[in-house]
Design an enzyme around this catalytic site. Structure first.
Site, PDB file in Angstrom:
ATOM      1  N   SER A 138       0.805  -1.250   0.030  1.00 52.49           N
ATOM      2  CA  SER A 138       0.083   0.271  -0.018  1.00 52.49           C
ATOM      3  C   SER A 138       0.836   1.293   0.109  1.00 52.49           C
ATOM      4  O   SER A 138       1.950   1.255   0.433  1.00 52.49           O
ATOM      5  CB  SER A 138      -0.933   0.078   1.153  1.00 52.49           C
ATOM      6  OG  SER A 138      -1.481   1.329   1.365  1.00 52.49           O
ATOM      7  N   TYR A 151      -2.510  -1.305  10.589  1.00 49.80           N
ATOM      8  CA  TYR A 151      -2.303  -1.234   9.154  1.00 49.80           C
ATOM      9  C   TYR A 151      -1.048  -0.910   8.563  1.00 49.80           C
ATOM     10  O   TYR A 151      -0.305  -1.681   7.829  1.00 49.80           O
ATOM     11  CB  TYR A 151      -3.694  -0.601   8.506  1.00 49.80           C
ATOM     12  CG  TYR A 151      -3.570  -0.897   6.997  1.00 49.80           C
ATOM     13  CD1 TYR A 151      -3.981  -1.925   6.527  1.00 49.80           C
ATOM     14  CD2 TYR A 151      -3.625   0.160   6.054  1.00 49.80           C
ATOM     15  CE1 TYR A 151      -3.927  -2.498   5.158  1.00 49.80           C
ATOM     16  CE2 TYR A 151      -3.533   0.054   4.748  1.00 49.80           C
ATOM     17  CZ  TYR A 151      -3.749  -1.166   4.101  1.00 49.80           C
ATOM     18  OH  TYR A 151      -3.896  -1.467   2.819  1.00 49.80           O
ATOM     19  N   LYS A 155       2.061  -3.051   6.878  1.00 56.41           N
ATOM     20  CA  LYS A 155       2.241  -2.820   5.561  1.00 56.41           C
ATOM     21  C   LYS A 155       3.675  -2.421   5.378  1.00 56.41           C
ATOM     22  O   LYS A 155       4.519  -2.853   4.451  1.00 56.41           O
ATOM     23  CB  LYS A 155       1.420  -1.774   4.767  1.00 56.41           C
ATOM     24  CG  LYS A 155       0.053  -2.369   4.475  1.00 56.41           C
ATOM     25  CD  LYS A 155       0.066  -3.594   3.654  1.00 56.41           C
ATOM     26  CE  LYS A 155      -1.640  -4.014   3.213  1.00 56.41           C
ATOM     27  NZ  LYS A 155      -1.529  -5.049   2.293  1.00 56.41           N
TER      28      LYS A 155
HETATM   29  N1  LIG Z   1      -8.548  -0.505  -1.585  1.00 59.19           N
HETATM   30  C1  LIG Z   1      -7.596   0.414  -1.300  1.00 59.19           C
HETATM   31  O1  LIG Z   1      -7.526   1.639  -1.352  1.00 59.19           O
HETATM   32  C2  LIG Z   1      -6.338  -0.292  -1.163  1.00 59.19           C
HETATM   33  C3  LIG Z   1      -5.175   0.677  -1.149  1.00 59.19           C
HETATM   34  C4  LIG Z   1      -3.757   0.038  -1.101  1.00 59.19           C
HETATM   35  C5  LIG Z   1      -3.429  -1.208  -0.839  1.00 59.19           C
HETATM   36  N2  LIG Z   1      -4.814  -2.070  -0.557  1.00 59.19           N
HETATM   37  C6  LIG Z   1      -4.486  -3.577  -0.521  1.00 59.19           C
HETATM   38  O2  LIG Z   1      -4.967  -4.043  -1.310  1.00 59.19           O
HETATM   39  C7  LIG Z   1      -5.271  -5.645  -1.112  1.00 59.19           C
HETATM   40  C8  LIG Z   1      -6.700  -5.675  -1.676  1.00 59.19           C
HETATM   41  O3  LIG Z   1      -7.667  -4.715  -1.174  1.00 59.19           O
HETATM   42  P1  LIG Z   1      -8.996  -4.578  -1.718  1.00 59.19           P
HETATM   43  O4  LIG Z   1      -9.034  -2.862  -1.813  1.00 59.19           O
HETATM   44  O5  LIG Z   1      -9.159  -5.250  -2.950  1.00 59.19           O
HETATM   45  O6  LIG Z   1      -9.862  -4.944  -0.452  1.00 59.19           O
HETATM   46  P2  LIG Z   1     -11.363  -5.808  -0.273  1.00 59.19           P
HETATM   47  O7  LIG Z   1     -12.252  -5.397  -1.385  1.00 59.19           O
HETATM   48  O8  LIG Z   1     -11.646  -5.586   1.117  1.00 59.19           O
HETATM   49  O9  LIG Z   1     -10.800  -7.375  -0.700  1.00 59.19           O
HETATM   50  C9  LIG Z   1     -10.264  -8.048   0.393  1.00 59.19           C
HETATM   51  C10 LIG Z   1     -10.022  -9.385  -0.118  1.00 59.19           C
HETATM   52  O10 LIG Z   1      -9.042  -9.882   0.901  1.00 59.19           O
HETATM   53  C11 LIG Z   1      -9.522 -11.040   1.392  1.00 59.19           C
HETATM   54  N3  LIG Z   1      -9.333 -11.152   2.844  1.00 59.19           N
HETATM   55  C12 LIG Z   1      -9.612 -10.431   4.009  1.00 59.19           C
HETATM   56  N4  LIG Z   1      -9.039 -10.982   5.018  1.00 59.19           N
HETATM   57  C13 LIG Z   1      -8.856 -12.369   5.060  1.00 59.19           C
HETATM   58  C14 LIG Z   1      -8.740 -13.252   5.533  1.00 59.19           C
HETATM   59  N5  LIG Z   1      -8.442 -13.569   7.000  1.00 59.19           N
HETATM   60  N6  LIG Z   1      -8.508 -14.736   4.843  1.00 59.19           N
HETATM   61  C15 LIG Z   1      -8.545 -14.610   3.517  1.00 59.19           C
HETATM   62  N7  LIG Z   1      -9.021 -13.939   2.795  1.00 59.19           N
HETATM   63  C16 LIG Z   1      -9.004 -12.678   3.487  1.00 59.19           C
HETATM   64  C17 LIG Z   1     -10.911 -10.919   1.206  1.00 59.19           C
HETATM   65  O11 LIG Z   1     -11.683 -12.047   1.334  1.00 59.19           O
HETATM   66  P3  LIG Z   1     -13.332 -12.200   1.768  1.00 59.19           P
HETATM   67  O12 LIG Z   1     -14.026 -10.965   1.406  1.00 59.19           O
HETATM   68  O13 LIG Z   1     -13.822 -13.399   1.142  1.00 59.19           O
HETATM   69  O14 LIG Z   1     -13.386 -12.398   3.202  1.00 59.19           O
HETATM   70  C18 LIG Z   1     -11.236 -10.179   0.020  1.00 59.19           C
HETATM   71  O15 LIG Z   1     -11.047 -11.128  -1.076  1.00 59.19           O
HETATM   72  C19 LIG Z   1      -5.248  -5.456   0.394  1.00 59.19           C
HETATM   73  O16 LIG Z   1      -3.815  -6.160   0.634  1.00 59.19           O
HETATM   74  C20 LIG Z   1      -5.254  -4.176   0.796  1.00 59.19           C
HETATM   75  O17 LIG Z   1      -4.508  -3.876   2.065  1.00 59.19           O
HETATM   76  C21 LIG Z   1      -5.960  -1.579  -0.795  1.00 59.19           C
END
Ligand SMILES: NC(=O)c1ccc[n+]([C@@H]2O[C@H](COP(=O)([O-])OP(=O)(O)OC[C@H]3O[C@@H](n4cnc5c(N)ncnc54)[C@H](OP(=O)(O)O)[C@@H]3O)[C@@H](O)[C@H]2O)c1
Length: 231
Positions: A138, A151, A155
């Site tokens: 991130s 968080y 990260k």
């Molecule tokens: N969105 C942002 O602004 C942003 C920015 C920078 C980095 N990121 C990073 O990008 C990655 C994806 O995020 P996203 O935005 O796509 O979030 P999201 O829509 O909340 O999706 C998160 C995914 O991770 C899975 N997950 C969470 N906890 C888990 C667990 N305990 N065991 C197995 N799977 C788990 C969820 O599975 P279920 O829903 O099936 O539980 C879901 O498929 C993350 O690492 C996040 O930190 C996001």
């Protein structure tokens, strides 16, 4: 020439957001994908959409990463690309509200699971002399933000690990990429952020690293929505 010899990919956190789009785009690019997430219904729904193997599991469980990788080896034979994407932030909250459970839960999913999966993947990839491990970190790992201490700490840890892995894996012909997205409009936050990047766009950036020419490795990829100013 843009050749794509990598044919199989494991994507964690593939049930929603960025991971789901990475799975869709890799599948469209000709990869055999294995998808995983926690929500069984969402795993099954994406499996039938993509016609691919998958497994619902909670990566917070201590043995989950090892069990997952064993299942993937069985289903795909060999993993060419690991996308360590699963992650979460429980809430934006001041340090005074942070509990021991919050720290342990965040560590288990945001740090321990990707490290263990990378370990398993590197063993196989090193034996083949090729492969690609992508850690979705991130842009918070390049910043300091109030109310994001747990968080951000996790990260930053994944960022540190990725830097070490880049050097360790390099000797074996395995590519490693640390991805540092800014805000993406996914279910990561309780509220929609239409001013942030679409998950399809974030996934496209990641897939571009995975499908880069053989003689190129992207070590760090940082990208943001144009509205973001927290850097
Ligand atoms: N969105 C942002 O602004 C942003 C920015 C920078 C980095 N990121 C990073 O990008 C990655 C994806 O995020 P996203 O935005 O796509 O979030 P999201 O829509 O909340 O999706 C998160 C995914 O991770 C899975 N997950 C969470 N906890 C888990 C667990 N305990 N065991 C197995 N799977 C788990 C969820 O599975 P279920 O829903 O099936 O539980 C879901 O498929 C993350 O690492 C996040 O930190 C996001």
């Amino acid at each position: 020439m843009n050749s794509t010899p990598m044919r199989t990919a494991l994507i964690t956190g593939a049930t929603r957001g960025i991971g789901r789009e990475v799975a869709r785009q890799l599948k469209a690019a000709g990869f055999a994908v294995f998808i995983t997430g926690r929500d069984l219904q969402l795993v099954e729904s994406l499996q039938s959409e993509l016609g691919c193997p998958g497994l619902a599991m909670d990566l917070a469980e201590a043995e989950a990463a090892i069990q997952l990788f064993a299942a993937v080896r069985q289903a795909l034979g060999h993993v060419d690309v690991l996308v360590n994407n699963a992650g979460f932030n429980k809430a934006k909250q001041p340090l005074a509200m942070v509990t021991t459970e919050d720290l342990d839960a965040s560590y288990a999913v945001n740090v321990r699971a990707p490290i263990l999966l990378a370990r398993e993947a590197l063993k196989d990839m090193a034996a083949h002399g090729s492969g690609h491990i992508v850690n979705v970190i991130s842009s918070v790992a390049h910043a300091k933000m109030e109310n994001y201490s747990v968080y951000s700490t996790m990260k930053y840890a994944l960022h540190g690990f990725t830097g070490c892995l880049i050097k360790e894996a390099r000797q074996t012909g395995v590519k490693v990429t640390g991805v540092y997205p800014g805000g993406v409009d996914t279910t990561f936050r309780p509220n929609a952020r239409p001013d942030y990047m679409r998950p399809e766009s974030a996934a496209r950036m990641i897939v571009q690293c995975i499908t880069a020419p053989d003689d190129v490795v992207v070590h760090e990829l940082t990208f943001r929505p144009i509205v973001e100013t927290n850097f």
